[in-house]
Scaffold this active site. Structure first.
Site, short mmCIF file in Angstrom:
data_model
loop_
_atom_site.label_atom_id
_atom_site.label_comp_id
_atom_site.label_asym_id
_atom_site.label_seq_id
_atom_site.Cartn_x
_atom_site.Cartn_y
_atom_site.Cartn_z
N ASP A 1 0.83 -1.21 0.00
CA ASP A 1 0.00 0.00 0.00
C ASP A 1 0.86 1.26 0.00
O ASP A 1 1.98 1.26 0.49
CB ASP A 1 -1.01 0.00 1.15
CG ASP A 1 -0.40 -0.38 2.47
OD1 ASP A 1 -0.94 -1.29 3.12
OD2 ASP A 1 0.63 0.22 2.86
N ASP B 1 6.32 6.89 14.13
CA ASP B 1 6.94 6.05 15.16
C ASP B 1 8.46 5.87 14.98
O ASP B 1 9.24 6.31 15.80
CB ASP B 1 6.22 4.70 15.30
CG ASP B 1 5.95 4.01 13.97
OD1 ASP B 1 6.40 4.49 12.91
OD2 ASP B 1 5.29 2.94 13.99
N ASP C 1 0.93 5.29 0.88
CA ASP C 1 0.29 6.38 1.61
C ASP C 1 0.88 7.71 1.14
O ASP C 1 2.07 7.82 0.89
CB ASP C 1 0.52 6.23 3.12
CG ASP C 1 -0.14 4.98 3.67
OD1 ASP C 1 -1.10 4.50 3.02
OD2 ASP C 1 0.29 4.49 4.72
#
Ligand code: ATP
Ligand code: MG
Length: 470
Positions: A82, A161, A84
């Protein structure tokens, strides 16, 4: 290992484009721009849909970057599943620009731009929202989140993160923008948290699991400072939403690196916060159970590598088997009927597990069937054999029996018996079983004619040759 701040300190002082203040670490990140010719990301490897989104945003005058796992994986030569996108356009502006988009999320809105089967997630840069009065703070799923607080790209980078997850691929000049030292970490194959590890884990304890998962998936090591708080802060995982932990457990165990994830979870001491029953059973020194779990995970990884289907039910049945079996045996010694003892054990273990990891009902039903069928493999009288073979979960339960071979020589023999039984034509099997119809029990295994030639899984093809983990 020096912390991110120390690493970038010298650069920062020289950097004429001083960037926003990082309230979290009281330091200013330095931007490093890696030009196209100095990195390996090529548009060939970015999905057409993602490129269209990036270009359209850019042409409309917005900043548009590919970000997160996709950039990281592209730099490592992988094929992201995927893509983003991060932008300074607000969700409403994105919505106006793409007719094929919809806004999702209640508190923090994102846009999904849809191209056939592919969905590109477009997120507006988020602020750290640390200054007072900026957005409302909420605890959602054990995480501290703030309502739509838009920010700059620098702030967006800092709330991510790991450093390797905070790299931005700029569609306007094909460069990679690195605000936190992520590029260096990709080269050194290490995971550093952005900011103070304990603070970041308190904000969101699931980051501890993400560290393990990404280390297993990417074959990276976890920086010492990032791993240090696991023992103390692991218990915070109790506050994480069980549904989120279910999703995370699928990514840990069913994405092709399950065995490695499992070993790392055990080594880091995090396993017990996700699968307490599994950790307890292993702590009792049950080496056969360890072998069963490791083999189950290795088989699953092999299936994923071959592009075959895998389902969570089989895997969770493997992880929780030790506790279910021991509980059932305890109840049987207290004169509870075997069927009831197995049912009760399954119900008990599933109830405990679902407080941590919300396994959906459709999977727990299958798990109960796989476990419940195990004692029935010991009953090898004619009618029962055929009835068991016709059971919709026979295939999964039989595969489970094979995994249990490590438990005892008797179980291994039983597995071989059923393996042979499935390869015999039904009439031959019926005749063999009729020959010893009076007896019953495992002794019939010796009375069974061995198949002359090993045919490929006859029973499997009869049941459609479907996945053994269905
Ligand atoms: P994967 O390869 O498994 O998709 P990923 O890094 O892309 O790994 P996602 O869950 O898809 O993981 O998240 C996309 C990005 O969002 C991450 O790369 C990271 O920048 C950010 N992110 C995700 N989860 C968190 C979190 N818990 N805290 C901070 N940032 C996060
Ligand atoms: Mg991702």
């Amino acid at each position: 290992m020096p912390r991110m701040i120390a690493l970038n300190g010298a650069q920062r002082r020289k950097d004429p484009n001083r960037l926003n203040h990082d309230a979290r670490t009281n330091a200013t990140p330095a931007l490093r721009i890696i030009p196209r010719e100095q990195h390996v990301i090529s548009r060939k490897n970015i999905s057409k849909a993602a490129l269209r989104v990036l270009y359209r945003l850019n042409e409309a005058g917005y900043q548009a970057y590919l970000v997160g796992g996709a950039v990281r994986d592209l730099l490592l030569g992988g094929h992201p599943k995927d893509f983003d996108v991060a932008t300074n356009a607000t969700p409403d502006e994105v919505k106006k620009l793409f007719r094929n988009s919809r806004l999702i999320g209640r508190r923090f809105r994102l846009a999904h731009v849809v191209y056939g089967p592919e969905i590109i997630e477009v997120a507006t840069f988020r602020g750290t929202g640390e200054e007072e009065g900026e957005g409302d703070r909420h605890i959602v799923d054990g995480r501290i989140v703030r309502d739509n607080v838009w920010g700059t790209i620098e702030e967006d980078a800092l709330r991510r993160d790991f450093r390797v997850n905070a790299l931005y691929y700029d569609i306007s000049d094909f460069s990679v923008r690195d605000y936190v030292g992520g590029m260096q970490d990709v080269e050194n194959r290490v995971l550093h948290l952005i900011g103070d590890p304990a603070t970041r884990y308190r904000e969101d304890p699931v980051r501890m699991l993400r560290a393990v998962r990404l280390a297993a998936k990417l074959d990276f090591r976890i920086d010492t400072a990032a791993a240090a708080p696991f023992a103390e802060l692991g218990p915070l995982l109790a506050d994480a939403a069980p549904a989120r932990l279910f999703d995370e457990s699928l990514k840990l165990f069913l994405a092709g690196h399950g065995l490695k994830s499992f070993r790392m979870l055990e080594q880091t001491g995090l396993l017990k916060f996700m699968f307490p029953a599994t950790a307890r059973a292993l702590k009792r020194g049950d080496e056969a159970l360890r072998a069963l779990i490791e083999q189950g995970l290795a088989n699953t990884d092999a299936r994923v590598a071959e592009g075959k289907s895998v389902t969570p039910a089989f895997l969770f049945a493997v992880l929780l088997w030790g506790e279910v079996r021991d509980l059932a045996h305890t109840w049987m010694t207290k004169d509870v009927e075997p069927v009831t003892a197995w049912e009760r054990a399954a119900t008990h273990v599933i109830a405990e597990q679902c407080q941590r990891v919300a396994i959906p009902r459709r999977f727990t039903l299958t798990m109960e069937e796989i476990w419940g069928l195990q004692p029935r493999f010991e009953q090898v009288q004619r009618k029962r054999v055929f009835r068991l073979m016709a059971h919709p979960r026979f295939r999964a339960a039989f595969d489970f029996l094979l995994l249990r071979a490590a438990e005892s020589p008797a179980i291994r023999q039983l597995g071989e018996w059923w393996d042979h039984a499935q390869q015999l034509p039904p009439e031959t099997l019926a005749a063999a079983l009729a020959g010893s119809a009076s007896g019953g029990g495992a002794s019939e295994a010796s009375a069974m004619p061995k198949p002359r030639k090993r045919r490929k899984r006859k029973a499997a093809s009869k049941s459609g040759g479907k996945s053994d983990q269905a």
